[in-house]
Design a protein around this motif. Structure first.
Motif, short mmCIF file in Angstrom:
data_model
loop_
_atom_site.label_atom_id
_atom_site.label_comp_id
_atom_site.label_asym_id
_atom_site.label_seq_id
_atom_site.Cartn_x
_atom_site.Cartn_y
_atom_site.Cartn_z
N MET A 37 24.83 62.67 26.63
CA MET A 37 24.07 62.13 27.76
C MET A 37 22.59 62.00 27.42
N ALA A 38 22.00 63.04 26.81
CA ALA A 38 20.56 63.01 26.54
C ALA A 38 20.21 61.90 25.56
N GLY A 39 20.96 61.81 24.45
CA GLY A 39 20.65 60.82 23.43
C GLY A 39 20.85 59.40 23.95
N LEU A 56 22.05 57.53 16.16
CA LEU A 56 22.96 58.07 15.14
C LEU A 56 23.80 59.17 15.76
N GLU A 57 25.11 59.00 15.71
CA GLU A 57 26.02 59.97 16.34
C GLU A 57 27.04 60.44 15.29
N SER A 58 27.21 61.75 15.18
CA SER A 58 28.09 62.29 14.14
C SER A 58 29.57 62.02 14.40
N ARG A 59 29.98 62.05 15.65
CA ARG A 59 31.41 61.85 15.95
C ARG A 59 31.76 60.35 15.92
N GLU A 60 33.04 60.10 16.02
CA GLU A 60 33.50 58.71 16.12
C GLU A 60 33.61 58.29 17.58
N GLY A 64 29.48 63.18 23.61
CA GLY A 64 29.26 64.60 23.30
C GLY A 64 30.07 65.49 24.21
N ARG A 65 29.37 66.35 24.96
CA ARG A 65 30.08 67.28 25.84
C ARG A 65 30.55 66.60 27.14
N ILE A 66 30.39 65.30 27.21
CA ILE A 66 31.13 64.48 28.17
C ILE A 66 32.25 63.87 27.36
N ALA A 80 32.21 68.15 30.68
CA ALA A 80 31.68 68.15 32.05
C ALA A 80 32.57 67.36 32.99
N SER A 81 32.70 67.85 34.24
CA SER A 81 33.47 67.09 35.22
C SER A 81 32.83 67.10 36.61
N TRP A 82 31.86 68.01 36.84
CA TRP A 82 31.22 68.04 38.15
C TRP A 82 29.83 67.42 38.10
N LEU A 83 29.45 66.77 39.17
CA LEU A 83 28.05 66.43 39.41
C LEU A 83 27.50 67.60 40.22
N HIS A 84 26.62 68.38 39.63
CA HIS A 84 26.08 69.55 40.33
C HIS A 84 24.87 69.09 41.15
N GLY A 85 25.08 68.99 42.46
CA GLY A 85 24.03 68.50 43.33
C GLY A 85 24.35 67.09 43.77
N ARG A 245 26.46 61.51 10.66
CA ARG A 245 26.01 62.90 10.85
C ARG A 245 24.68 63.10 10.14
N VAL A 246 23.65 63.38 10.92
CA VAL A 246 22.31 63.57 10.35
C VAL A 246 22.24 64.91 9.64
N SER A 247 21.69 64.90 8.41
CA SER A 247 21.58 66.15 7.65
C SER A 247 20.12 66.53 7.38
N ALA A 431 15.42 66.56 23.28
CA ALA A 431 16.07 66.36 24.58
C ALA A 431 17.44 67.03 24.54
N GLY A 432 18.03 67.21 25.72
CA GLY A 432 19.36 67.83 25.79
C GLY A 432 19.35 68.96 26.80
N GLU A 433 20.55 69.35 27.21
CA GLU A 433 20.64 70.35 28.28
C GLU A 433 19.83 71.61 28.01
N ALA A 434 19.77 72.05 26.74
CA ALA A 434 19.07 73.30 26.43
C ALA A 434 17.55 73.15 26.43
N SER A 442 23.61 71.43 32.21
CA SER A 442 24.20 70.42 33.09
C SER A 442 23.97 69.01 32.55
N VAL A 443 24.76 68.07 33.07
CA VAL A 443 24.62 66.68 32.67
C VAL A 443 23.31 66.10 33.23
N HIS A 444 23.01 66.41 34.49
CA HIS A 444 21.76 65.85 35.04
C HIS A 444 20.54 66.48 34.38
C1 LIG Z 1 33.80 72.74 29.10
C2 LIG Z 1 32.49 72.25 29.67
C3 LIG Z 1 32.38 72.00 31.02
C4 LIG Z 1 31.18 71.55 31.54
N1 LIG Z 1 31.12 71.24 32.87
C5 LIG Z 1 30.01 70.67 33.36
C6 LIG Z 1 30.03 70.12 34.66
O1 LIG Z 1 31.04 70.15 35.35
N2 LIG Z 1 28.88 69.55 35.12
C7 LIG Z 1 27.75 69.48 34.36
O2 LIG Z 1 26.73 68.97 34.84
N3 LIG Z 1 27.74 69.95 33.10
C8 LIG Z 1 28.83 70.52 32.57
N4 LIG Z 1 28.86 70.92 31.28
C9 LIG Z 1 27.63 70.82 30.49
C10 LIG Z 1 27.37 69.38 30.06
O3 LIG Z 1 28.52 68.84 29.49
C11 LIG Z 1 26.24 69.37 29.04
O4 LIG Z 1 25.12 70.07 29.56
C12 LIG Z 1 25.77 67.96 28.69
O5 LIG Z 1 26.83 67.05 28.59
C13 LIG Z 1 25.00 68.05 27.38
O6 LIG Z 1 24.52 66.78 27.00
P1 LIG Z 1 23.58 66.69 25.71
O7 LIG Z 1 23.27 65.27 25.51
O8 LIG Z 1 22.48 67.67 25.82
O9 LIG Z 1 24.49 67.24 24.50
P2 LIG Z 1 25.85 66.67 23.91
O10 LIG Z 1 26.62 65.99 24.97
O11 LIG Z 1 26.52 67.77 23.20
O12 LIG Z 1 25.37 65.55 22.88
C14 LIG Z 1 24.89 65.87 21.60
C15 LIG Z 1 25.47 64.87 20.62
O13 LIG Z 1 24.94 65.14 19.32
C16 LIG Z 1 25.96 64.87 18.37
N5 LIG Z 1 25.63 65.55 17.12
C17 LIG Z 1 25.79 66.84 16.79
N6 LIG Z 1 25.34 67.06 15.55
C18 LIG Z 1 24.86 65.88 15.08
C19 LIG Z 1 24.28 65.47 13.86
N7 LIG Z 1 24.06 66.32 12.87
N8 LIG Z 1 23.93 64.16 13.71
C20 LIG Z 1 24.14 63.27 14.71
N9 LIG Z 1 24.71 63.62 15.88
C21 LIG Z 1 25.05 64.91 16.07
C22 LIG Z 1 27.21 65.40 19.06
O14 LIG Z 1 28.38 64.88 18.50
C23 LIG Z 1 26.98 64.94 20.49
O15 LIG Z 1 27.54 63.69 20.74
C24 LIG Z 1 30.06 71.36 30.72
C25 LIG Z 1 30.17 71.59 29.34
C26 LIG Z 1 31.38 72.02 28.82
C27 LIG Z 1 31.49 72.22 27.32
#
Ligand SMILES: Cc1cc2nc3c(=O)[nH]c(=O)nc-3n(C[C@H](O)[C@H](O)[C@H](O)COP(=O)(O)OP(=O)(O)OC[C@H]3O[C@@H](n4cnc5c(N)ncnc54)[C@H](O)[C@@H]3O)c2cc1C
Length: 489
Positions: A37-39, A56-60, A64-66, A80-85, A245-247, A431-434, A442-444
């Motif tokens: 989501m963030a990227g 650039l995305e490592s997976r096919e 990500g966590r969606i 992720a499956s919920w919209l929190h809020g 996959r970025v190294s 950027a990213g949830e952390a 969260s996704v938002h």
């Molecule tokens: C089981 C589960 C349930 C969840 N439920 C909810 C929910 O209901 N509601 C909610 O709001 N949130 C939920 N979350 C959290 C939410 O999914 C994440 O906070 C959010 O999707 C993270 O987005 P992101 O872009 O930060 O990271 P990611 O979605 O992880 O994206 C990071 C991307 O970077 C890629 N990557 C990794 N390494 C490399 C590399 N070396 N080079 C290039 N690309 C790379 C990954 O493949 C990935 O696509 C849940 C998470 C999990 C795991």
């Protein structure tokens, strides 16, 4: 989906981005690393601000966590499956609303169970006997009172302790909260659900910081048709390279050079790093020069937990028509939770969701053994349950592309680590949830950090080209009055 997604094998073009005949094009360019989501949201915002972007995305796959899977013939989310809020303040609400994606609200505001309220559920003990609803509600109230007492403990202590330690202090002080028999097991189930929210065990969660995240109003809504359409909409028309996959990320005063595992390189003015915290912790991406100590410390100190989904698809529905089922046990580790997708989406599917140590232990099993483990939990409630016809198992903890499910505040570590993780380093933006101090995990939260990173990045690269346009912020936001950045030298 119309995005120009290119796999490794399809890629024949020059291995540099933003470079023409060895010269950097006089056009602002950004590399976005990570297609969650963030990227994707950052790439969209920068692309819409007329900046050349490659993602650039490592997976096919994107997301990500969606991760919406369609192999059952209908969408189910492994991440992720919920919209929190469910409210207009949610930064994703306009997009989800415009796409007409339906939500199934599983709770209103301020529920002790976060994403569920106590309206439609059935808890059972290990012998398959249903726990009376009055007892569940009563224990829920006790759990809330216990949490209030932990707040007093927090105020008294100068050092941080774990939630588990705080609970034991409360039990010492208030023996009336010490429950026995079935009530004790129900209390453990509440704790289990709290651990699920943080994807971590209570002995690792910080008492000082556990409630620092902000909960948007409107309760929690399940994305009935899956989360992926949101990603695909944002990704439309972007230059996306899957299987990349970025190294290595090298930053120089005039740009960044990003190397992919196969040796291919990309050059641009700046980069947005949107990979998961777990990936940063594993140091599988080399930064040159290395990241400053304060950034490395934030990466090391922020907690990342595990929550998984074991999705069981049945021939037909044989369970009660409630939103969730649960099994109570002596310890939170032994408790179980099943989300009933039949209630929300009409499909004969139950989603078993272990978290923390239990999730970690289950990841050591094969998919078949994990699905069987989940089914055995269900059999405790419903001994006549028929076997699933299909199953899906997530492995967010060991998947090299995530190495964890989402971040949390670990004991003894400050909450400002999220902000430190977000703060840019020269022309690297994070950027990213952390990196979301307000809405971590969260996704938002991931989306809102993408908007911040994209705007900071846009300002930075346009500054270089002398093209700062203060009236066109990313994603068509209103121009805001921004305070001057003044530091004391
Ligand atoms: C089981 C589960 C349930 C969840 N439920 C909810 C929910 O209901 N509601 C909610 O709001 N949130 C939920 N979350 C959290 C939410 O999914 C994440 O906070 C959010 O999707 C993270 O987005 P992101 O872009 O930060 O990271 P990611 O979605 O992880 O994206 C990071 C991307 O970077 C890629 N990557 C990794 N390494 C490399 C590399 N070396 N080079 C290039 N690309 C790379 C990954 O493949 C990935 O696509 C849940 C998470 C999990 C795991």
């Amino acid at each position: 989906m119309e995005s120009r997604v290119k796999s490794n094998s399809q890629l024949r073009r020059a291995d540099c981005f933003g470079k023409v005949d060895g010269q950097l094009q006089r056009s602002p360019s950004v590399i976005v690393i990570g297609g969650g989501m963030a990227g994707v949201a950052a790439a969209r915002a920068l692309h819409d601000a007329s900046i050349q972007v490659v993602l650039l995305e490592s997976r096919e796959r994107l997301g990500g966590r969606i991760h919406t899977d369609y192999s059952f013939g209908f969408p189910v989310d492994l991440g992720a499956s919920w919209l929190h809020g469910v409210c207009k303040e949610n930064p994703l609400a306009p997009l989800i609303g415009r796409l007409g994606l339906p939500l199934y609200r599983t709770s209103e505001d301020n529920s002790v169970l976060y994403d569920h309220d106590l309206e439609s559920y059935a808890l059972f003990d290990m012998d398959g006997i249903q726990v009376p609803q009055e007892l569940v509600k009563k224990v829920g109230k006790v759990f809330e009172m216990i949490l209030e007492e932990t707040d007093k403990v927090r105020q008294e202590l100068s050092e941080d302790i774990s939630i588990l330690r705080a609970l034991s202090i409360v039990f010492e002080r208030k023996p009336e909260f010490r429950l026995e028999g079935l009530a004790h097991k129900v209390l453990q189930w509440y704790l289990c659900r709290m651990e699920g929210w943080f994807a971590a065990d209570s002995d690792t969660i910080s008492l000082k910081c556990w409630d620092q995240e902000e909960l948007l109003p409107g309760g929690h809504g399940l994305m009935v048709r899956g989360y992926l359409p949101v990603i695909h909409t944002l990704a439309k028309g972007l230059d996306i390279r899957l299987g990349h996959r970025v190294s290595k990320i090298e930053r120089r005063y005039n740009g960044v050079k990003v190397t992919v595992e196969n040796g291919e390189t990309f050059i641009a003015d700046a980069a947005v790093v949107a990979v998961p915290l777990g990936v940063l912790k594993a140091k599988s991406i080399k930064f040159e020069p290395k990241l400053p100590d304060w950034k490395e410390a934030a990466i090391a100190d922020l907690g990342v937990g595990i929550e998984n989904k074991i999705i069981l698809h049945f021939e037909n529905v044989f369970w009660p028509n409630v939103e969730f089922l649960g099994v109570v046990a002596e310890t939170s580790y032994g408790c179980s939770y099943f989300l009933n997708l039949h209630k929300a989406a009409g499909h004969p599917v139950l989603v078993y969701m272990p978290a923390g140590r239990l999730a970690k232990d289950i990841e050591k099993m094969s998919d078949e053994a994990a699905a069987n483990f989940a089914f055995m939990q269900l059999k405790k409630i419903l001994p006549d349950a028929s076997s699933p016809i299909q199953y899906l198992v997530s492995r967010w903890g060991t998947d090299v592309n995530s190495l964890g499910s989402y971040s949390y505040d670990a004991v003894g570590k400050p909450h400002d680590l999220y902000e430190r993780l977000r703060v840019p380093v020269d022309n690297l933006f994070f950027a990213g949830e952390a990196t979301s101090a307000l809405y971590p995990g969260s996704v938002h939260g991931a989306f809102s950090t993408a908007m911040m990173a994209a705007e900071d990045c846009r300002m930075r690269v346009l500054e270089r080209y002398g093209e700062l346009d203060l009236f066109q912020p990313v994603m068509g936001e209103e121009a805001l009055s921004i305070p001057l950045l003044i530091s004391r030298l």
